[in-house]
Design an enzyme around this catalytic site. Structure first.
Site, PDB file in Angstrom:
ATOM      1  N   ASN A   1       0.338  -1.149   0.088  1.00 49.40           N
ATOM      2  CA  ASN A   1       0.346   0.038  -0.372  1.00 49.40           C
ATOM      3  C   ASN A   1       1.192   1.287   0.194  1.00 49.40           C
ATOM      4  O   ASN A   1       1.439   1.354   0.793  1.00 49.40           O
ATOM      5  CB  ASN A   1      -1.105   0.054   1.137  1.00 49.40           C
ATOM      6  CG  ASN A   1      -1.820  -0.956   1.116  1.00 49.40           C
ATOM      7  OD1 ASN A   1      -2.205  -1.495   0.646  1.00 49.40           O
ATOM      8  ND2 ASN A   1      -2.416  -1.774   2.076  1.00 49.40           N
TER       9      ASN A   1
ATOM     10  N   HIS B   1       5.965  -0.722  -2.755  1.00 51.15           N
ATOM     11  CA  HIS B   1       5.328  -0.059  -4.060  1.00 51.15           C
ATOM     12  C   HIS B   1       5.081   1.921  -3.833  1.00 51.15           C
ATOM     13  O   HIS B   1       4.459   2.336  -3.967  1.00 51.15           O
ATOM     14  CB  HIS B   1       3.847  -0.366  -4.935  1.00 51.15           C
ATOM     15  CG  HIS B   1       3.798  -1.785  -5.511  1.00 51.15           C
ATOM     16  ND1 HIS B   1       2.837  -2.653  -5.502  1.00 51.15           N
ATOM     17  CD2 HIS B   1       4.627  -2.371  -5.214  1.00 51.15           C
ATOM     18  CE1 HIS B   1       2.621  -3.898  -5.543  1.00 51.15           C
ATOM     19  NE2 HIS B   1       4.547  -3.492  -5.720  1.00 51.15           N
TER      20      HIS B   1
HETATM   21  P1  OAD Z   1      -6.321  -6.151  -5.249  1.00 50.30           P
HETATM   22  O1  OAD Z   1      -6.826  -5.411  -5.496  1.00 50.30           O
HETATM   23  O2  OAD Z   1      -5.779  -6.815  -5.752  1.00 50.30           O
HETATM   24  O3  OAD Z   1      -6.973  -6.367  -3.564  1.00 50.30           O
HETATM   25  C1  OAD Z   1      -7.294  -6.490  -2.778  1.00 50.30           C
HETATM   26  C2  OAD Z   1      -7.604  -7.813  -1.603  1.00 50.30           C
HETATM   27  O4  OAD Z   1      -8.231  -7.287  -0.914  1.00 50.30           O
HETATM   28  C3  OAD Z   1      -8.481  -8.538  -2.191  1.00 50.30           C
HETATM   29  O5  OAD Z   1      -8.174 -10.031  -1.974  1.00 50.30           O
HETATM   30  C4  OAD Z   1      -9.892  -8.861  -2.206  1.00 50.30           C
HETATM   31  O6  OAD Z   1      -9.883  -9.680  -1.652  1.00 50.30           O
HETATM   32  C5  OAD Z   1      -9.576  -8.590  -0.374  1.00 50.30           C
HETATM   33  N1  OAD Z   1     -10.163  -7.376  -0.206  1.00 50.30           N
HETATM   34  C6  OAD Z   1     -11.244  -6.437  -0.283  1.00 50.30           C
HETATM   35  N2  OAD Z   1     -11.952  -5.819   1.001  1.00 50.30           N
HETATM   36  C7  OAD Z   1     -11.637  -6.126   1.785  1.00 50.30           C
HETATM   37  C8  OAD Z   1     -11.538  -5.842   3.620  1.00 50.30           C
HETATM   38  N3  OAD Z   1     -12.177  -5.286   4.131  1.00 50.30           N
HETATM   39  N4  OAD Z   1     -10.630  -7.222   4.367  1.00 50.30           N
HETATM   40  C9  OAD Z   1      -9.651  -7.830   3.516  1.00 50.30           C
HETATM   41  N5  OAD Z   1      -9.479  -7.944   2.734  1.00 50.30           N
HETATM   42  C10 OAD Z   1      -9.931  -7.618   1.764  1.00 50.30           C
HETATM   43  O7  OAD Z   1      -4.903  -5.700  -4.233  1.00 50.30           O
HETATM   44  P2  OAD Z   1      -3.418  -5.779  -4.087  1.00 50.30           P
HETATM   45  O8  OAD Z   1      -3.465  -7.207  -3.765  1.00 50.30           O
HETATM   46  O9  OAD Z   1      -3.158  -5.057  -3.135  1.00 50.30           O
HETATM   47  O10 OAD Z   1       0.099  -1.714  -7.042  1.00 50.30           O
HETATM   48  O11 OAD Z   1      -2.683  -4.279  -5.396  1.00 50.30           O
HETATM   49  C11 OAD Z   1      -1.877  -5.150  -5.296  1.00 50.30           C
HETATM   50  C12 OAD Z   1      -0.764  -4.379  -6.269  1.00 50.30           C
HETATM   51  O12 OAD Z   1      -1.594  -3.459  -7.592  1.00 50.30           O
HETATM   52  C13 OAD Z   1      -1.644  -2.696  -5.180  1.00 50.30           C
HETATM   53  O13 OAD Z   1       0.036  -2.399  -4.742  1.00 50.30           O
HETATM   54  C14 OAD Z   1      -0.518  -2.105  -6.413  1.00 50.30           C
HETATM   55  C15 OAD Z   1      -2.245  -2.930  -7.823  1.00 50.30           C
HETATM   56  O14 OAD Z   1      -1.995  -2.485  -9.015  1.00 50.30           O
HETATM   57  C16 OAD Z   1       1.190  -0.565  -7.955  1.00 50.30           C
HETATM   58  O15 OAD Z   1      -0.391   0.563  -8.695  1.00 50.30           O
HETATM   59  C17 OAD Z   1       2.250  -0.913  -8.524  1.00 50.30           C
END
Ligand code: OAD
Length: 232
Positions: A88, A105
């Site tokens: 994040n 990131h």
């Molecule tokens: P994603 O948007 O890919 O995934 C979000 C995750 O959070 C999913 O697995 C959801 O199921 C989960 N989620 C949603 N609501 C939630 C809650 N209340 N509690 C817990 N989990 C919940 O986001 P990231 O995995 O962080 O990079 O994405 C990784 C990277 O992709 C980011 O850092 C960003 C993005 O492109 C860059 O911008 C370089």
């Protein structure tokens, strides 16, 4: 010596603070195509749009507050050595009290020179505009790792992950590499937990104990488990 917990977080940990995730329905990438706002090519083509996208992220970050999941992760420091490795760009872990946070990131509350990546400055207002320059006279850009750029903190994050006694993932789809590969760099046999309400592939589920809940509820449950028999 207390055990070392590494907490690896993604956008889901901040969802209950009101910050949108990227890939859930109505997520950020549905409304803003990656190639238009989060690549070096986008910055060259349309810097105004890129600044606008990240200005909005910064404004929302400044308005958001850490939630109970961020706070419980910080509170684990009373019982364990804790390192947070986050994908994040918000500063909610720091504001919740975590003292050891690595941003893979980048950080939305910092800006940097577009000619010298080592010239990094804090920003305490929400908007960065065209014409705002670094001391070398080049346009300032958000201190963010864009798609197609190297992830300079990755070797550090791998080294830390290799020393974990317990590894916890909170709120990440685990689809963005190299970040997601951290799950596979741990020592073998250590407990690994995944707190996330989403669905995951067999290869991920083989690695972890899946607590299929939102971050606050899942962290409450795991905090109980991890602190029940630990003497402070
Ligand atoms: P994603 O948007 O890919 O995934 C979000 C995750 O959070 C999913 O697995 C959801 O199921 C989960 N989620 C949603 N609501 C939630 C809650 N209340 N509690 C817990 N989990 C919940 O986001 P990231 O995995 O962080 O990079 O994405 C990784 C990277 O992709 C980011 O850092 C960003 C993005 O492109 C860059 O911008 C370089």
């Amino acid at each position: 010596m207390s055990k070392h917990i590494v907490v690896f977080t993604g956008a889901g940990v901040s969802a209950e603070s009101g910050l949108k995730t990227f890939r859930d329905s109505d997520g950020l990438w549905e409304n803003y195509p990656i190639e238009e706002v989060a690549t070096p090519e986008a910055w060259k083509r349309n810097p105004e749009l890129v600044l606008e996208f990240y200005n909005l992220r910064r404004k929302q970050c400044m308005e958001a507050q850490p939630n109970e999941a961020h706070k419980l992760i910080a509170e684990l420091e009373k019982y364990y050595k804790v390192t947070v490795i986050t994908q994040n760009i918000d500063d909610l872990h720091e504001r919740a009290g975590s003292s050891n946070v690595i941003h893979l990131h980048g950080e939305i509350m910092k800006v940097r020179s577009s000619v010298d990546e080592n010239l990094i400055y804090p920003i305490n207002k929400w908007n960065l505009e065209l014409g705002e320059k670094c001391e070398k006279g080049s346009q300032l850009r958000p201190h963010i790792v864009w798609f197609g750029e190297p992830v300079p903190m990755m070797p550090v994050a791998i080294g830390i992950t290799q020393t974990a006694d317990i590894f916890i993932v909170v709120g990440s789809s685990l689809v963005v590499y190299p970040a997601a590969s951290l799950l596979y760099y741990t020592k073998s046999g250590i407990p690994k937990y995944l707190i996330d309400p989403g669905e995951f592939s067999e290869s991920v589920l083989r690695e972890v104990i899946h607590i299929k809940k939102k971050a606050t509820e899942g962290m409450r449950e795991l905090f109980e488990i991890l602190t029940k028999n630990v003497w402070v």
